[in-house]
Design a protein around this motif. Sequence first.
Motif, PDB file in Angstrom:
ATOM      1  N   THR A  41       0.829  -1.207   0.000  1.00 34.00           N
ATOM      2  CA  THR A  41       0.000   0.000   0.000  1.00 34.00           C
ATOM      3  C   THR A  41       0.861   1.253   0.000  1.00 34.00           C
ATOM      4  OG1 THR A  41      -1.881  -1.104   1.039  1.00 34.00           O
ATOM      5  CG2 THR A  41      -1.754   1.288   1.281  1.00 34.00           C
ATOM      6  N   ARG A  45       0.564   4.262  -2.598  1.00 30.41           N
ATOM      7  CA  ARG A  45       0.365   5.649  -2.156  1.00 30.41           C
ATOM      8  C   ARG A  45       1.444   6.570  -2.719  1.00 30.41           C
ATOM      9  NH1 ARG A  45      -3.186   6.759   1.898  1.00 30.41           N
ATOM     10  NH2 ARG A  45      -1.887   8.453   2.693  1.00 30.41           N
ATOM     11  N   PHE A  81      -9.954   3.183  -3.141  1.00 33.01           N
ATOM     12  CA  PHE A  81      -9.449   2.845  -1.821  1.00 33.01           C
ATOM     13  C   PHE A  81     -10.098   1.576  -1.275  1.00 33.01           C
ATOM     14  CE2 PHE A  81      -8.961   7.436  -2.291  1.00 33.01           C
ATOM     15  CZ  PHE A  81      -7.627   7.610  -1.954  1.00 33.01           C
ATOM     16  N   GLN A  85     -14.187   5.031   0.722  1.00 27.85           N
ATOM     17  CA  GLN A  85     -14.146   6.466   1.011  1.00 27.85           C
ATOM     18  C   GLN A  85     -15.226   7.252   0.266  1.00 27.85           C
ATOM     19  OE1 GLN A  85     -10.268   8.298   1.086  1.00 27.85           O
ATOM     20  NE2 GLN A  85      -9.388   6.658   2.317  1.00 27.85           N
ATOM     21  N   ASP A 159      -6.467  -0.400  -4.092  1.00 35.16           N
ATOM     22  CA  ASP A 159      -5.870  -0.930  -2.867  1.00 35.16           C
ATOM     23  C   ASP A 159      -6.780  -2.022  -2.321  1.00 35.16           C
ATOM     24  OD1 ASP A 159      -4.372  -1.376  -0.621  1.00 35.16           O
ATOM     25  OD2 ASP A 159      -4.979   0.459   0.422  1.00 35.16           O
TER      26      ASP A 159
END
Length: 211
Positions: A41, A45, A81, A85, A159
């Motif tokens: 992750t 990111r 995500f 989110q 992710d």
Amino acid sequence: MLELKNITKRFAGKLILDGVNLTVNDGQILTIVGPSGAGKTTLLRCISGLEETDSGDFFLDGQPFNPVTNRNNDTVIGVVFQDFQLFPNLTVLQNVTLAPTMVLKQSKAEAEATAQRLLKQLNLDGKADLYPYELSGGQKQRVAIVRALAMRPKLLCYDEPTSALDPDLRKEVEEIILKLKAEGMTQIVVTHDIPFAESIADQMLRVEAKS
């Protein structure tokens, strides 16, 4: 084409990413697999500009590219995500159209037309006026993908897109990702699910936890 050269990242002095080099060709799918804590992750990111690297270089189509400072990053790299989110106080349509109207300065009509087309494409007809709490986990996942696609990214990152889904929905996400590949979308997928990774990947990057 996205290239990473010697990407390094530390947290609190601990080395997480150690000189990562990789190339993702246009229209291909890269899966990133490995145990928890190995940096999957974190790497995603860094690619999406949500974390700044300590050293190394990014290149997009052969040109130097900084995901953190690039002013047009919302239209270059989209992110889906793990926890979706979605804004709980907004409808599906409002979730999808918020960024296109604010960032891309699209008219409300244009943003809603794009949103409705994408919702239909991902089998979400009739869900535009629902709120996230009214959706299943699989539907939330698809809305999150639609929201990312609405920004017209060149590259789409995920992710752990199947972590909260049952086997049938996992297959559904696999089909969506492969459909987007057929339409030319470049994709990077972080996952702990090796069979899923193998079924969609053009190339696979295995990361290992640093001792």
